[in-house]
Structure formats: structure tokens, C-alpha cells
Design a protein around this motif. Structure first.
Motif, short mmCIF file in Angstrom:
data_model
loop_
_atom_site.label_atom_id
_atom_site.label_comp_id
_atom_site.label_asym_id
_atom_site.label_seq_id
_atom_site.Cartn_x
_atom_site.Cartn_y
_atom_site.Cartn_z
N ASP A 159 0.86 -1.18 0.00
CA ASP A 159 0.00 0.00 0.00
C ASP A 159 0.90 1.24 0.00
N TYR A 160 0.87 2.00 -1.09
CA TYR A 160 1.68 3.21 -1.17
C TYR A 160 1.46 4.13 0.03
N ARG A 161 0.23 4.12 0.58
CA ARG A 161 -0.11 5.06 1.65
C ARG A 161 0.73 4.87 2.90
N LYS A 162 1.38 3.72 3.03
CA LYS A 162 2.27 3.50 4.17
C LYS A 162 3.55 4.32 4.04
N TYR A 163 3.84 4.75 2.81
CA TYR A 163 5.11 5.41 2.56
C TYR A 163 4.95 6.84 2.03
N VAL A 164 3.82 7.12 1.38
CA VAL A 164 3.56 8.45 0.84
C VAL A 164 2.05 8.63 0.75
N VAL A 181 13.32 5.24 -8.86
CA VAL A 181 11.99 5.35 -9.45
C VAL A 181 11.40 6.72 -9.12
N LEU A 182 10.89 7.41 -10.13
CA LEU A 182 10.19 8.67 -9.93
C LEU A 182 8.76 8.49 -10.42
N ASN A 183 7.79 8.81 -9.56
CA ASN A 183 6.40 8.61 -9.93
C ASN A 183 5.54 9.76 -9.38
N ILE A 184 4.28 9.77 -9.76
CA ILE A 184 3.38 10.83 -9.33
C ILE A 184 2.03 10.23 -8.95
N LYS A 195 -3.72 17.35 -3.73
CA LYS A 195 -2.40 17.63 -4.31
C LYS A 195 -1.98 16.52 -5.27
N TYR A 196 -1.11 16.91 -6.21
CA TYR A 196 -0.40 15.95 -7.04
C TYR A 196 0.99 15.81 -6.43
N VAL A 197 1.32 14.61 -6.01
CA VAL A 197 2.55 14.38 -5.25
C VAL A 197 3.55 13.60 -6.11
N ILE A 198 4.69 14.21 -6.36
CA ILE A 198 5.78 13.53 -7.06
C ILE A 198 6.67 12.91 -6.00
N PHE A 199 6.89 11.61 -6.11
CA PHE A 199 7.69 10.93 -5.10
C PHE A 199 8.78 10.07 -5.73
N LYS A 211 17.31 -7.56 7.03
CA LYS A 211 15.89 -7.84 7.03
C LYS A 211 15.09 -6.55 7.22
N GLY A 212 14.09 -6.38 6.36
CA GLY A 212 13.21 -5.23 6.49
C GLY A 212 13.68 -3.97 5.79
N GLN A 213 14.90 -3.98 5.23
CA GLN A 213 15.41 -2.81 4.54
C GLN A 213 15.01 -2.86 3.07
N LYS A 214 13.89 -2.24 2.75
CA LYS A 214 13.38 -2.23 1.39
C LYS A 214 13.37 -0.79 0.87
N PRO A 215 13.62 -0.61 -0.44
CA PRO A 215 13.60 0.75 -1.00
C PRO A 215 12.31 1.51 -0.74
N LEU A 216 11.17 0.83 -0.77
CA LEU A 216 9.89 1.51 -0.58
C LEU A 216 9.81 2.22 0.77
N LYS A 217 10.49 1.67 1.78
CA LYS A 217 10.46 2.30 3.10
C LYS A 217 11.22 3.62 3.13
N HIS A 218 11.99 3.86 2.07
CA HIS A 218 12.76 5.10 2.00
C HIS A 218 12.20 6.04 0.93
N THR A 219 10.93 5.87 0.60
CA THR A 219 10.26 6.75 -0.35
C THR A 219 10.24 8.18 0.19
N GLU A 220 10.52 9.15 -0.66
CA GLU A 220 10.49 10.55 -0.24
C GLU A 220 9.64 11.37 -1.19
N VAL A 221 8.99 12.38 -0.65
CA VAL A 221 8.22 13.31 -1.47
C VAL A 221 9.20 14.25 -2.15
#
Length: 486
Positions: A159-164, A181-184, A195-199, A211-221
Motif C-alpha cells: 500500500d503506497y499510503r504507508k510510505y507516501v 523510481v520517480l512517480n506521481i 495535491k499531485y505528489v511527485i515521489f 531484514k526489512g530494509q526495502k527501497p519503498l520504506k525510503h520513499t520521499e516526497v
């Protein structure tokens, strides 16, 4: 049309050797993943729209001049719930599902209430996204599903909402040279704003092996843009990018949030809450990647619907971007299954023709320029940007070619000057009949087709060590089931 669009497809769980026409170069090795709707009926219930069908994953393993094909349905929560109930019980964008009529009135009331803020489907049927070493099936909601690219096994739900904070997100992200990865996505009425959020999702993170170190957990706006309307944000399917800028088009193809919140109670689909407003403008938002802030100049163009950006690049103080544009939203209407019938050919002629258009935006606007003057001086394009009052600039396109869709490029040229577009030729019907290679420099094209065949979306793969942009192969796959006689 029911042969292609209405019938459920069977899985091919074990790899089967495909028939190869021609010769595959020895250097071409790997797995091509594809995604799309495959099941349109569950029990006695039927989806309303072709884009609602349950996701079917495809893989083409290319090895030593041979191709092996397999397919599996994405075992999403949506798929599992529908199959278990033997009916459609999870709503899709064009199909609203309702509770068992035998449930009591309290259960029904709770169900209606829960749909006012919808928990969207995880039927990820549009694209495949790579994130670090992982692969995800994606759609346009806040959910993505991790898959095993070797076996097509469905893994965890994300679920993206956990990260952004986004409720919707595109299925067409961009990747930089490092694999980031750059997405909106759209954040609906969050803290009083839509808002339109670029992350940005990093390709690697420190301690990635732990264990548990995944790129998604480091998603930034990366940046956010306030929607012009709090309750009617724009629909969008992709966006553009150059080495220094991001291009987001806020088009007048908009979602009515209030209508969506009451759609379940009113007995209509969410798609009915999406409308094209031909009296409005399409606004061009340019974000500087270095400052992470939008340009202050207000750029706009005529009302249009754009699903696919082709490419964008910078040239002599200008930003050029190419898109496949429609005059309205009739294409989406055409793909309701009720329209995919014996009158399909006539119906498709009523839709807007997809046109490759080039726009040019000045990166520095001369405040002393006369109102009405053209700010684009490039000899390479006839696209214009006309200065207006109140720091507004009206952008008019150069029309390059009509009748193409599903554009691809040599991705090494993404965000840079480029010359070639590889796409499906569609003419007056959205059904591809040929593959086209279009030269945006000479305005010439090459076409390939085979009688009684519908080619799939092309993919350009460059030759290892290639120097020329078009040095490589454009791969096209067709199964025997896609060979149709008129």
C-alpha cells in the motif's frame, strides 16, 4: 470483438515453446513481462469495462534464439475474493460491486458507509514496475503487488499510503540511470488540500541486505502541486521528464470526488464520476528537479486528453515534450464491453484520433516581450508559445503524426534529444494493425504488419554497445489466438 475482449483467457502455467518467425539475435536473452486484463466474467457476473478485467501476467523467456511463454492470473485479494464468491464482489473503476442481497440491513448500511471513502482494488493489471531488485504489478490505485518474475507467482501486497500520502498513482514511472523510481500520485483532500505528489523511491538503500530494509520504506516526497480544484482533480496516466525538469499536465479530464463518494449509494460506477470539460484548459506544470519547485509562469494549452507521454528534452533554453493526444475522452467510453460488439468498427470511428503532438515551453520568459509574440525561436519545431497577459503563456503544438498509440523509445534517450518513436499504428480504430517506426526528425516512417494479425505493443531493445539510437531490435509478440481472420 467478443473473441478478443469478452472471453476469459486460460492460464499457461508451464512454459510452452513459442513459434518464432525470423531469427532472434544471439545477444538477446532475458524475460519480457507483460500485464493486462484477462478475465471479464466471474460466475454469472460480468465486468462493464474492458479495463476492469482481472489481471493476467505474461512472460516471454528469450534464450538461445527460442522463446518460451507462460501466463498466470495475479492472485490479488480482488481475484481471490471474486473466485471464492464465484461472482464479482470487489468494485473496479467501471464496475460497481454490491453486497450479497441476503445480508441484513445493518450489514448493507455499513457497506454503503465504507464505500464513501473507497478502498480501491488491488487488481494490478496495467504495468510492471521494477523497484530495486523487486518487480511489482501496478495499476492506478494506491496498491501494487510484488511478483516473482521467473514463476509469475503473486507475492505481498503493498500500500503506497504507508510510505507516501497518495490515493492514486500512475503505472508509468520513470527510472534514472541509477535505477531510482520517480512517480506521481494524487492525494485527495489531505489536510484540506488535494495535491499531485511527485515521489521518489531509491534503487538501493544502506543496509539493503538486512531484514526489512526495502527501497519503498525510503520513499520521499520530491515535490507537490496543489490541484486547481479541491474536489475535482485531474486524471492522468503518465508524465514527462528531462534531465532537469518534470512535466505534469493537469488536463480537464477530471474526477468529481463528491460524486465518487456517493457512487456506491447511487448505484453507479466511479468511472461515471470522470468527465471531460472541453471548455477548460490543459495546464502545464514544469518542476525544476534541482530546486524541486514548480516554475511560476502559467503555461497552458487547449483542452485535450493525454494517456501517454512519449519523451521530452531541453534545447536552447526551451523544453520540448511529445505526447499522444486526443480531442476528448471518447476512447475510454469505447472500451465499455457493451460497445465491443458487431458495431465496434463503426463505434470506433466516432472516437477522437490519437495524434502525436510536440509542444515547446520557454524556460525563461522575457517580461518585455510583446503580448501575442511567439517565445519559441527554435528552427527544429513549428510549436509556438504565445505570451499573454498576467504572465500566462499559451502553447500551440506541432502536429507530427496521426493514428498511433502505445509509444516506446530507446530508453537510453529518455529525457534527452531523440529521433525515433516505436508504436502501434491504430488509425481510426484503437485496435493495432501494424507496428510503426516514426522519425521525428525527417517526419518519415517505416511500418510492419502481417495479414490477419494484431501485433502487441512493441519494445525496443538496443544492441549491446550500440552507437546509433535505432541500432537494436523492436520485439513484437503474437500468440496463435491473436491471429484473426476478418
Amino acid at each position: 470483438m467478443d473473441i478478443i475482449f469478452g472471453r476469459n483467457k486460460k492460464e499457461q502455467r508451464e512454459p510452452v515453446r513459442a513459434t518464432v518467425t525470423g531469427k532472434i539475435p544471439s545477444w538477446l536473452q532475458g524475460i519480457l513481462l507483460r500485464n493486462g486484463p484477462g478475465m471479464h466474467t466471474v460466475g454469472e457476473t460480468r465486468y462493464n469495462h474492458w479495463f476492469d478485467g482481472l489481471a493476467l501476467l505474461h512472460s516471454f523467456t528469450i534464450r538461445d534464439g527460442e522463446v518460451y511463454y507462460r501466463s498466470k492470473y495475479l492472485r490479488s485479494d480482488t481475484y481471490n475474493s471474486n473466485v471464492e464468491a464465484n461472482r464479482i464482489v470487489v468494485s473496479e473503476f467501471g464496475t460497481m460491486a454490491y453486497p450479497d442481497p441476503c445480508k441484513n440491513i445493518f450489514s448493507k448500511a455499513f457497506s454503503y458507509l465504507s464505500h464513501t471513502i473507497p478502498d480501491f482494488t488491488d487488481n494490478c493489471l496495467i504495468n510492471i514496475m521494477r523497484c530495486g531488485e523487486d518487480f511489482y504489478a501496478t495499476t492506478e490505485t494506491n496498491y501494487i503487488r510484488k511478483i516473482n518474475p521467473q514463476t509469475l507467482e503473486t507475492l505481498e501486497k503493498v500500500d503506497y499510503r504507508k510510505y507516501v500520502a497518495v490515493n492514486l498513482a500512475t503505472s508509468h514511472p520513470h527510472y534514472d540511470a541509477a535505477g531510482n523510481v520517480l512517480n506521481i500520485g494524487t492525494s485527495i483532500v489531505d489536510k484540506g488540500k488535494t495535491k499531485y505528489v511527485i515521489f521518489k523511491i531509491p534503487a538501493t538503500v544502506p543496509g539493503a541486505g538486512k531484514k526489512g530494509q526495502k527501497p519503498l520504506k525510503h520513499t520521499e516526497v520530491f515535490c507537490s502541486i496543489t490541484a486547481r480544484s479541491l474536489l475535482s482533480p485531474s486524471y492522468y496516466h503518465s508524465f514527462g521528464i528531462t534531465e532537469n525538469y518534470i512535466i505534469f499536465l493537469e488536463q480537464p479530464f477530471r474526477m468529481d470526488i463528491l460524486k465518487m463518494a456517493t457512487a456506491y449509494i447511487r448505484g453507479v460506477s466511479w468511472a461515471s464520476c470522470l468527465a471531460f470539460h472541453g471548455e477548460d484548459k490543459t495546464y502545464i506544470h514544469i518542476i525544476d528537479q534541482r530546486t524541486r519547485k514548480p516554475m511560476l509562469t502559467k503555461f497552458y494549452m487547449d483542452p485535450m486528453v493525454i494517456f501517454h507521454h512519449v519523451n521530452a528534452y531541453e534545447e536552447d533554453g526551451c523544453l520540448l515534450f511529445d505526447v499522444i493526444a486526443y480531442g476528448d475522452s471518447s476512447l475510454y467510453q469505447l472500451f465499455y464491453l457493451a460497445n465491443l460488439n458487431q458495431n465496434f468498427k463503426d463505434n470506433s470511428r466516432l472516437t477522437s484520433v490519437p495524434t502525436l503532438k510536440r509542444f515547446a515551453v520557454p524556460l525563461h520568459v522575457d517580461k518585455n516581450a510583446e503580448v501575442g509574440s511567439n517565445l519559441i525561436k527554435l528552427p527544429s519545431t513549428t510549436a509556438r508559445a504565445l505570451k499573454e497577459k498576467d504572465d500566462q503563456v499559451y502553447c500551440q503544438p506541432e502536429l507530427l503524426l496521426e493514428g498511433l498509440e502505445l509509444p516506446r523509445i530507446n530508453y537510453a534517450h529518455n529525457g534527452k534529444w531523440y529521433r525515433y518513436v516505436f508504436a502501434a499504428e491504430v488509425q481510426w480504430s484503437p485496435i493495432p494493425t501494424k507496428i510503426i517506426k516514426y522519425d521525428v526528425l525527417t517526419k518519415s516512417s517505416l511500418k510492419w504488419g502481417e495479414e490477419h494479425c494484431w501485433p502487441a505493443e512493441p519494445l525496443f531493445v538496443p544492441t549491446p554497445g550500440a552507437r546509433d539510437e535505432d541500432d537494436g531490435n523492436s520485439i513484437v509478440f503474437m500468440s496463435p489466438k491473436e491471429r484473426l481472420r476478418e
